[in-house]
Design a protein around this motif. Structure first.
Motif, short mmCIF file in Angstrom:
data_model
loop_
_atom_site.label_atom_id
_atom_site.label_comp_id
_atom_site.label_asym_id
_atom_site.label_seq_id
_atom_site.Cartn_x
_atom_site.Cartn_y
_atom_site.Cartn_z
N PRO A 425 33.75 39.84 40.32
CA PRO A 425 33.26 40.54 41.52
C PRO A 425 32.87 41.99 41.26
CG PRO A 425 35.16 39.21 42.06
CD PRO A 425 35.00 39.11 40.59
N GLU A 426 33.67 42.69 40.47
CA GLU A 426 33.39 44.13 40.28
C GLU A 426 32.18 44.36 39.39
OE1 GLU A 426 35.83 42.42 39.05
OE2 GLU A 426 36.42 43.06 37.04
N ASP A 470 32.66 38.18 51.70
CA ASP A 470 33.97 37.53 51.74
C ASP A 470 34.81 37.90 50.53
OD1 ASP A 470 36.06 35.92 52.38
OD2 ASP A 470 35.10 34.04 51.83
N VAL A 471 34.37 37.47 49.36
CA VAL A 471 35.16 37.78 48.17
C VAL A 471 34.38 38.72 47.28
CG1 VAL A 471 36.66 35.78 48.16
CG2 VAL A 471 34.40 35.57 47.21
N ILE A 701 44.87 36.96 35.57
CA ILE A 701 43.81 36.09 36.09
C ILE A 701 43.50 36.58 37.50
CG2 ILE A 701 43.47 33.78 37.06
CD1 ILE A 701 43.05 33.45 34.25
N LEU A 702 42.23 36.73 37.78
CA LEU A 702 41.83 37.14 39.13
C LEU A 702 41.78 35.90 40.01
CD1 LEU A 702 40.82 39.37 41.05
CD2 LEU A 702 38.50 38.74 40.34
N VAL A 703 42.66 35.84 40.99
CA VAL A 703 42.68 34.68 41.90
C VAL A 703 41.82 35.02 43.11
CG1 VAL A 703 44.11 33.17 43.30
CG2 VAL A 703 44.94 33.96 41.09
N ILE A 704 40.84 34.17 43.35
CA ILE A 704 39.93 34.39 44.49
C ILE A 704 40.09 33.22 45.45
CG2 ILE A 704 37.51 34.50 45.16
CD1 ILE A 704 36.83 35.59 42.49
N THR A 705 40.32 33.50 46.71
CA THR A 705 40.37 32.41 47.68
C THR A 705 39.02 32.35 48.40
OG1 THR A 705 41.20 33.79 49.47
CG2 THR A 705 42.83 32.76 48.05
#
Ligand code: SF4
Ligand code: SF4
Ligand code: FES
Length: 801
Positions: A425-426, A470-471, A701-705
């Motif tokens: 995302p970043e 959203d994410v 770990i990047l957790v994305i919902t």
């Protein structure tokens, strides 16, 4: 522009217009089966025959009006005896094999074939032979298949394969037998498949959940707006005996065109759910709604007298109507309560606020313009899962040659060829900024796809940037808006298209006051600053990412008042519950992601559906003056009553937000909605600093919902038929990450969240960003132990189950 005469009336049309369309401009409806304005013409059915009396060489005589281009000085007759006779014979041919089962066919009453057969005068069957018959297929819980009714117009496959881009349904032929279906029986894979019901001119594809529930003339039909995502597609609500029975696509040329997605079509069953709470409850006892509201007011006042107004917090939601959101704001202001708060997290609030700030008349575009783009760049969005109709619009652009590039960490699926640049995302913002020439200082990622993006942006003339909220980091909507302005400054006709997190996200951002999110309210409860909570149409347990924390906070409250039309854990915990009316009963204004305010009119008055009272679909034999189960009131009225201020006028959202006075001044409300005057400057009071802005790095770990098309959105997640059509939810991770962690596709993984363990099947793929784990916010997945919607967690906390 060609000027022609049809049935003795002159009409001037755009070059390229077909005669069938030119006639429509005169109000002449030439019969048609295969022609559809969205699909164009293929000349398959021959029922649109007209006689051209004068025109260019080789165009005179009987012609198919859908295939014939309107030309200057053409003279056309739709009523010439030869044309009428031709059409009559076509109908007779088409009816040779038709089963004539109109009395038991759900299409009967709104069937184009039935209409044309009756109006064309075909009343006597002359053919005595055996009819050709076909086996029907099981196509899933949403669509019933009855192939014997087919007239081979090809509309279904043209929509399914060409327009929508899915391939699991097609046309198969052998000899004189032509079959429209799947190679093998099974659930249709297309999330727009419900449009087959509307588009098939006969009863081959009918709406399965509403089978035998009524003819079209039995229904109260009203135009509505879908509130199952932020796009606001137009629908037609078909209700009968106090129950929405079916929804059809409504035509809105400025939003969704002719179609809707299946989430929107079947997302309404919550309104007549058997477990819908219809009675007010105080301390577990059913009471009249008026006394419950009075008691709620008394208890809230008690808290206010002891701890002050700020000890009462108000939470609304993105599914509140603008009237309810505005009334919440007015009440909070008048009574000194804290709020209103609409967003679950500060990041969600900041993202939407940034999007509102980025929307203006110069940049914002609607779906029809998205469909005309020559380049679509998707930033941190998953259109099929977040706002399905956006993907259908993108597909139309791709069919016309547009390139589609997606910058997103998730394994994205779109119904068109596209390039996926799997970024964390970043990384999305800097890569996009660099590609459009804004971030020269940024070090571009050494990826060929990024070079391709840069080249495509440079070549494009009508690029549209689709940006999620959203994410994504809260900075992304602003980068997207700046990028679009930059492209416009460099001479391109660039557009901006946000996907937001709910049907009234913009309204929520406009009316958010003080603390921006539920997160802040929870913190205030924990700190002993808030003692009473009023939650209006918000199932906090559905979206808030930390159940454990939320439960503890709710336990600490002195008073919890909940108003809703849904049955959920928060309403069960309420000291006082007040039943609110659904959008089908109360109507309301919703502002879509483009900034278009649309008013929904109530479809019926409310009350328990007759089917739940009489045990059948028919009215009772005895009537009383009362409508059972009709205690529910519009949320704005409930809020006003709680505050003891019945003078609040919900019809004037402009009182609460100056830019919305345009809504008050506009009566009657225009059917195509009102684009909020962005030149007045819509802005929010959500501070940009509200967002955390942090994204995990290092070895975490990047957790994305994330959302799925079916099963995550609050309202449609309650549709049994959609749940039956959807595949089981799973977590997704990159092949390489999974390999390093000793995991593989099909494993059950256990994730240790901040407040509990989550167990979910794992799928792996190479088509996503490294270092990311995607978890669907599915109602069957207890993801709310993770603590955040997007957060880094130590790899050791992800284990094979
Ligand atoms: S199934 Fe319906 S839409 Fe498809 S070809 Fe037959 S009649 Fe036309
Ligand atoms: S795209 Fe969104 S608004 Fe449109 S029909 Fe689907 S769920 Fe409803
Ligand atoms: S509508 Fe023209 S051939 Fe079918």
């Amino acid at each position: 522009m060609p000027k022609l005469t049809i049935d003795n009336r002159e009409v001037t049309v755009e070059p390229g217009t077909k005669v069938i369309e030119a006639a429509a401009q005169l109000g002449i409806m030439i019969p048609r089966f295969c022609y559809h304005p969205a699909l164009g013409a293929v000349g398959a059915c021959r029922v649109c025959a007209v006689k051209v009396l004068a025109g260019p060489p080789r165009t005179t005589g009987i012609q198919m009006s859908c295939m014939l281009e309107a030309r200057d000085d053409m003279v056309v007759s739709t009523t010439d005896a030869e044309a009428v006779d031709f059409r009559r014979h076509i109908i007779e041919f088409l009816m040779l094999n038709h089963p004539h089962d109109c009395p038991v066919c759900d299409e009967g009453g709104h069937c184009l074939l039935q209409d044309m057969t009756v109006s064309g005068g075909h009343g006597i069957r002359r053919y005595k032979g055996r009819k050709r018959t076909h086996a029907d297929q099981y196509l899933g819980p949403l669509i019933q298949h009855e192939m014997n009714r087919c007239i081979q117009c090809y509309r279904c496959v043209r929509f399914y394969r060409e327009y929508a881009g899915y391939t699991d349904l097609g046309v198969m032929g052998i000899g004189s037998r032509v079959y429209y279906g799947r190679y093998e029986e099974g659930v249709l894979e297309n999330p727009f498949a419900g449009n087959l019901v509307d588009i098939c001119p006969t009863g081959v594809f009918t709406d399965k959940p509403s089978r035998y529930r009524g003819r079209r003339w039995d229904f109260e039909r009203s135009l509505s707006v879908c509130i199952n995502c932020s796009l606001g597609c137009r629908t037609i609500v078909c209700s009968r005996y106090r129950e929405v029975v079916r929804q059809e696509a409504g035509f809105n040329p400025d939003v969704n065109g002719y179609f809707i997605c299946d989430r929107g079509r079947h997302g309404f069953y919550y309104a007549s759910a058997k477990d819908r709470p219809r009675k007010a409850v105080v301390d577990g006892n059913a009471v009249p709604a008026a006394s419950a509201a009075e008691e709620a007011g008394r208890r809230i006042d008690r808290v206010r007298n002891i701890h002050g107004g700020q000890a009462v917090a108000c939470v609304g939601s993105l599914r509140n109507s603008l009237e309810s959101q505005g009334t919440l704001k007015a009440v909070c202001k008048a009574r000194g309560w804290q709020g209103p708060v609409f967003f679950d997290t500060a990041d969600a609030a900041a993202c939407t606020a940034a999007a509102v700030a980025g929307l203006n008349r110069r940049t914002a575009v609607a779906m029809p313009r998205l469909a005309e783009a020559d380049l679509i760049v998707v930033l941190g969005a998953d259109p099929v899962n977040e706002a399905p109709m956006a993907a259908l619009a993108m597909r139309q652009a791709a069919r016309a040659g547009a390139a589609v590039i997606v910058l997103d960490p998730r394994p994205t699926v779109l119904p068109m060829p596209f390039t996926h640049i799997p970024l964390r995302p970043e990384e999305i913002g800097p890569v996009f900024a660099s590609a459009v020439g804004m971030g020269e200082d940024a070090e571009p990622l050494p990826l060929a796809a990024v070079e391709k993006l840069r080249a495509l942006v440079a070549e494009s003339r009508r690029p549209v940037i689709v940006c999620g909220a959203d994410v994504v980091p809260p900075t992304l909507p602003t980068i997207a808006a700046d990028g679009v302005s930059h492209l416009q400054d460099s001479g391109k006709s660039a557009g901006l298209f946000y996907l937001l997190s709910g049907p009234n996200a913009i309204g929520a951002a406009l009316f958010t006051d003080g603390v921006p999110s539920v997160d802040d309210v929870v913190a205030d409860i924990e700190a002993g600053r808030v003692h009473a909570l009023v939650a209006v149409e918000n199932d906090l347990f559905h979206r808030y990412p930390d159940h454990h924390r939320l439960k503890k906070a709710l336990d600490a409250l002195d008073v919890l008042v909940v108003a809703d039309y849904l049955d959920h854990p928060l309403s069960h915990r309420a000291d006082i519950f007040l039943p609110s009316a659904t959008v089908f009963e109360a109507g309301g204004i919703f502002v879509n992601q483009e900034g278009r305010a649309q008013r929904i009119s109530p479809a019926f008055k409310g009350g328990t559906p007759l089917s739940q009272i009489t045990g059948g679909a028919h009215p009772p034999r005895e009537f009383t003056a009362d409508i059972p189960g009709s205690d529910a009131a519009p949320a704005w009225a409930i809020i006003a009553k709680l505050a003891g201020d019945a003078s609040l006028d919900p019809a004037s959202p402009g009182d609460r937000y100056p830019s919305l006075t345009v809504l008050d001044d506009c009566r009657p409300f225009p059917e195509d909605g009102i684009l909020l005057d962005r030149t007045l400057g819509l802005s929010t009071q959500i501070p940009p600093s509200a967002a955390s802005g942090t994204i995990a790095g290092g070895d975490d770990i990047l957790v994305i919902t994330t959302d799925l098309t079916f099963g995550t959105e609050t309202l449609s997640a309650r549709s049994a038929c959609l749940n039956a059509a959807a595949s089981a939810p799973s977590a997704v991770m990159h092949d390489a990450d999974a390999g390093e962690m000793g995991l593989s596709s099909g494993d059950i993984v256990i994730i240790q969240g901040t407040s509990g363990r989550l167990s979910i099947p794992l799928r792996t793929t190479a088509e996503m960003a490294r270092g990311v784990l995607v978890i669907p916010r599915h109602h069957r997945v207890s993801w709310q132990v993770l603590g955040k919607n997007m957060a880094g967690i130590d790899r050791k906390r992800i284990q094979k189950g």
